[in-house]
Design a protein around this motif. Structure first.
Motif, mmCIF file in Angstrom:
data_model
loop_
_atom_site.group_PDB
_atom_site.id
_atom_site.type_symbol
_atom_site.label_atom_id
_atom_site.label_comp_id
_atom_site.label_asym_id
_atom_site.label_seq_id
_atom_site.Cartn_x
_atom_site.Cartn_y
_atom_site.Cartn_z
ATOM 1 N N UNK A 196 0.844 -1.194 0.000
ATOM 2 C CA UNK A 196 0.000 0.000 0.000
ATOM 3 C C UNK A 196 0.879 1.245 0.000
ATOM 4 N N UNK A 197 0.430 2.279 -0.692
ATOM 5 C CA UNK A 197 1.223 3.488 -0.899
ATOM 6 C C UNK A 197 0.480 4.673 -0.294
ATOM 7 N N UNK A 198 1.098 5.316 0.690
ATOM 8 C CA UNK A 198 0.433 6.418 1.379
ATOM 9 C C UNK A 198 0.261 7.637 0.483
ATOM 10 N N UNK A 199 1.233 7.898 -0.388
ATOM 11 C CA UNK A 199 1.163 9.100 -1.223
ATOM 12 C C UNK A 199 -0.060 9.103 -2.124
ATOM 13 N N UNK A 200 -0.477 7.917 -2.560
ATOM 14 C CA UNK A 200 -1.650 7.811 -3.443
ATOM 15 C C UNK A 200 -2.861 7.206 -2.738
ATOM 16 N N UNK A 201 -2.689 6.851 -1.456
ATOM 17 C CA UNK A 201 -3.755 6.203 -0.682
ATOM 18 C C UNK A 201 -4.328 5.012 -1.442
ATOM 19 N N UNK A 202 -3.439 4.155 -1.893
ATOM 20 C CA UNK A 202 -3.825 3.010 -2.707
ATOM 21 C C UNK A 202 -3.259 1.725 -2.124
ATOM 22 N N UNK A 220 -8.417 18.415 13.105
ATOM 23 C CA UNK A 220 -8.147 19.186 11.900
ATOM 24 C C UNK A 220 -8.094 18.268 10.686
ATOM 25 N N UNK A 221 -8.746 18.603 9.578
ATOM 26 C CA UNK A 221 -8.640 17.764 8.377
ATOM 27 C C UNK A 221 -7.181 17.584 7.960
ATOM 28 N N UNK A 222 -6.812 16.332 7.662
ATOM 29 C CA UNK A 222 -5.448 16.039 7.215
ATOM 30 C C UNK A 222 -5.352 15.976 5.699
ATOM 31 N N UNK A 223 -6.489 15.761 5.023
ATOM 32 C CA UNK A 223 -6.488 15.612 3.575
ATOM 33 C C UNK A 223 -6.009 14.266 3.100
ATOM 34 N N UNK A 224 -5.811 13.318 4.023
ATOM 35 C CA UNK A 224 -5.318 11.995 3.660
ATOM 36 C C UNK A 224 -5.771 10.984 4.703
ATOM 37 N N UNK A 225 -5.923 9.724 4.278
ATOM 38 C CA UNK A 225 -6.193 8.645 5.221
ATOM 39 C C UNK A 225 -4.914 8.080 5.833
ATOM 40 N N UNK A 226 -3.762 8.546 5.385
ATOM 41 C CA UNK A 226 -2.494 8.033 5.915
ATOM 42 C C UNK A 226 -2.283 8.452 7.369
ATOM 43 N N UNK A 227 -2.705 9.651 7.708
ATOM 44 C CA UNK A 227 -2.641 10.134 9.092
ATOM 45 C C UNK A 227 -3.869 11.006 9.319
ATOM 46 N N UNK A 228 -4.359 11.007 10.555
ATOM 47 C CA UNK A 228 -5.642 11.630 10.832
ATOM 48 C C UNK A 228 -5.814 11.774 12.337
ATOM 49 N N UNK A 229 -6.884 12.441 12.747
ATOM 50 C CA UNK A 229 -7.216 12.543 14.164
ATOM 51 C C UNK A 229 -8.708 12.337 14.347
ATOM 52 N N UNK A 240 -0.607 8.646 13.366
ATOM 53 C CA UNK A 240 0.431 9.056 12.425
ATOM 54 C C UNK A 240 0.894 7.882 11.573
ATOM 55 N N UNK A 241 1.532 8.206 10.466
ATOM 56 C CA UNK A 241 2.067 7.219 9.520
ATOM 57 C C UNK A 241 3.588 7.288 9.566
ATOM 58 N N UNK A 242 4.184 6.382 10.338
ATOM 59 C CA UNK A 242 5.646 6.316 10.404
ATOM 60 C C UNK A 242 6.218 5.356 9.380
ATOM 61 N N UNK A 243 5.338 4.677 8.622
ATOM 62 C CA UNK A 243 5.790 3.622 7.715
ATOM 63 C C UNK A 243 6.039 4.103 6.300
ATOM 64 N N UNK A 244 5.242 5.093 5.814
ATOM 65 C CA UNK A 244 5.326 5.400 4.385
ATOM 66 C C UNK A 244 5.099 6.872 4.060
ATOM 67 N N UNK A 245 5.059 7.740 5.070
ATOM 68 C CA UNK A 245 4.960 9.176 4.824
ATOM 69 C C UNK A 245 6.270 9.847 5.249
ATOM 70 N N UNK A 246 6.654 10.960 4.613
ATOM 71 C CA UNK A 246 7.870 11.676 5.013
ATOM 72 C C UNK A 246 7.777 12.139 6.466
ATOM 73 N N UNK A 247 8.893 12.028 7.206
ATOM 74 C CA UNK A 247 8.896 12.233 8.651
ATOM 75 C C UNK A 247 9.636 13.495 9.085
ATOM 76 N N UNK A 248 9.970 14.376 8.152
ATOM 77 C CA UNK A 248 10.680 15.599 8.499
ATOM 78 C C UNK A 248 9.768 16.622 9.151
ATOM 79 N N UNK A 249 10.352 17.520 9.955
ATOM 80 C CA UNK A 249 9.558 18.521 10.658
ATOM 81 C C UNK A 249 8.895 19.491 9.689
ATOM 82 N N UNK A 250 9.454 19.649 8.499
ATOM 83 C CA UNK A 250 8.858 20.538 7.503
ATOM 84 C C UNK A 250 7.988 19.806 6.500
#
Length: 422
Positions: A196-202, A220-229, A240-250
């Motif tokens: 599964x690919x977080x960038x494409x939510x597939x 707050x809306x995240x705009x993705x199912x990869x991470x949410x509240x 949070x998505x520590x597996x397939x999303x970028x983890x930088x502070x920016x």
């Protein structure tokens, strides 16, 4: 490709099933439950029309909705429900009842901010199809003797590669009796990220779940199912998505996290994801990149936001920390311990912190990667108060300003307890 089946799956295949049940690849499960809505998902082996019926009792299912066309996967949403109320449902293919009865119900969330008891089952790294997986499940249900409010899964729910068949047999099948009336809120694990690919939510992970991209469940809306509240009672949950999303502070996820935390006024803040910031189990948080990144980049944001509890998996062990703040260095040392007691109500006593989401007032960290896969590791992380190399899961209760977590080993023994009072 023929799905790889675990021992539990093979046992299920051998059992006789009613004719209607044989139509179901995945029995109904609850998704995106809010204070006034819920989504019911089920999957059939062949394309078929889908109908959902619901009402105030199993014998009074007086509302219905149908899928727009024949399909194998059906996801139908119920709107207009009352907060903190029970609604029964059944799923049909035409006139054929596929699943229903007095255990098929959804209990909506309380209005956000409501202070009432909240019970959660926390599970990680479970999806092997093994005997250990079923023992962990059964030990938990023996302790609960009822229905938990929430099922929080920390990832690696479908070994080995998060394929569709592995999800069916190693996640949806063994937990069917829980999923039919307890909403599951998942975090993607590294094994799901194989397919599964977080960038494409597939991929199979994203195909199976219906998660809040637009703030539908609070936060707050995240705009993705990869991470949410989401909000439930007086708790705010961040996944949070520590597996397939970028983890930088920016990067997008941690920028969203900062904004989400600033927008909540809930009493409690619980965060969960897959890769632990502190562990000496089957993985080492001092040498592995994703673990280091979550410690150095995500923890300062969470602790500034007043996080109370952080739940992770990935490392195949049970570990529980002291009350911590500021332990971001690599390698980890004992720096960051705010209370060096054991946090046990019958030991050194509970941990305590100020009421509300107070910045840098301390949090408890739990690694629960022991839900069904083979456990290993030595433990001994300097910020962990206790650890155990045995399969199990965590039962978590919130009530009257008290957070109470218990580790339930697969044999039913409670081998750790920690209490955090605000």
């Amino acid at each position: 490709m023929i799905p790889r089946l675990g021992l539990f799956a093979l046992a299920l295949c051998a059992l006789p099933r009613p004719a209607a049940a044989q139509e179901l690849e995945r029995a109904p499960y609850l998704q995106l439950v809010t204070s006034d809505s819920a989504t019911i998902v089920w999957k059939t082996w062949t394309e078929t029309p889908g109908e959902l019926r619901w009402g105030p009792s199993p014998d009074a299912l007086d509302s219905s909705a149908t899928s727009p066309a024949s399909a194998t996967q059906h996801a139908l949403r119920i709107d207009g429900l009352e907060p903190d109320s029970r609604t029964y449902y059944a799923v049909y293919s035409g006139d054929i009842l596929l699943a229903g009865g007095d255990q098929h119900f959804v209990r909506t969330a309380p209005v956000a901010g409501t202070r009432r008891p909240l019970r959660m089952w926390v599970l990680g790294d479970s999806g092997t199809g093994s005997l250990a997986q079923t023992r962990v499940r059964d030990a938990l249900m023996e302790q609960v003797r009822g229905v938990p409010d929430l099922f929080l899964h920390l990832g690696d729910m479908a070994y080995g590669d998060g394929e569709e068949g592995q999800f069916t047999w190693n996640f949806y099948a063994p937990y069917a009796d829980i999923l039919r009336n307890t909403p599951v809120w998942p975090a993607i694990g590294n094994h799901e990220a194989h397919t599964s690919v977080s960038a494409t939510e597939s991929g199979p992970y994203y195909d199976g779940y219906v998660l809040p991209r637009g703030g539908e469940a609070g936060g707050l809306p995240s705009g993705t199912e990869a991470y949410y509240s989401f909000d439930w009672a007086n708790a705010h949950f961040v996944v949070l998505d520590s597996a397939d999303s970028p983890l930088g502070v920016d990067d997008a996820m941690l920028r969203w996290l900062t904004e989400d935390l600033s927008s909540t006024e809930q009493d409690w803040l619980i965060a969960f994801w897959h890769h632990p910031p502190y562990t000496k189990g089957s993985h080492d948080s001092d040498v592995e990149g994703q673990l280091i990144a979550m410690r150095e980049n995500a923890l300062p944001i969470l602790e500034a936001g007043g996080v109370d509890l952080v739940l992770t998996g990935h490392s195949h062990i049970y570990e529980r920390s002291y009350l911590l703040d500021g332990g971001y260095q690599t390698p980890s040392t004992a720096d960051g311990i705010l209370d060096a007691g054991d946090g046990h109500p019958d030991g050194d006593g509970e941990y305590s912190k100020a009421a509300g989401l107070t910045a840098h007032d301390g949090a408890v960290y739990i690694v629960a990667g022991h839900g069904g896969t083979a456990v290993e590791g030595q433990g001994g992380h300097p910020l962990m108060q206790t650890w155990e190399v045995a399969n199990g899961s965590v039962l978590l209760d919130l009530e009257a300003g008290v957070l109470h977590a218990r580790n339930i080993r697969q044999d039913g023994a409670i081998t750790d307890e920690v209490v955090l009072r605000k």
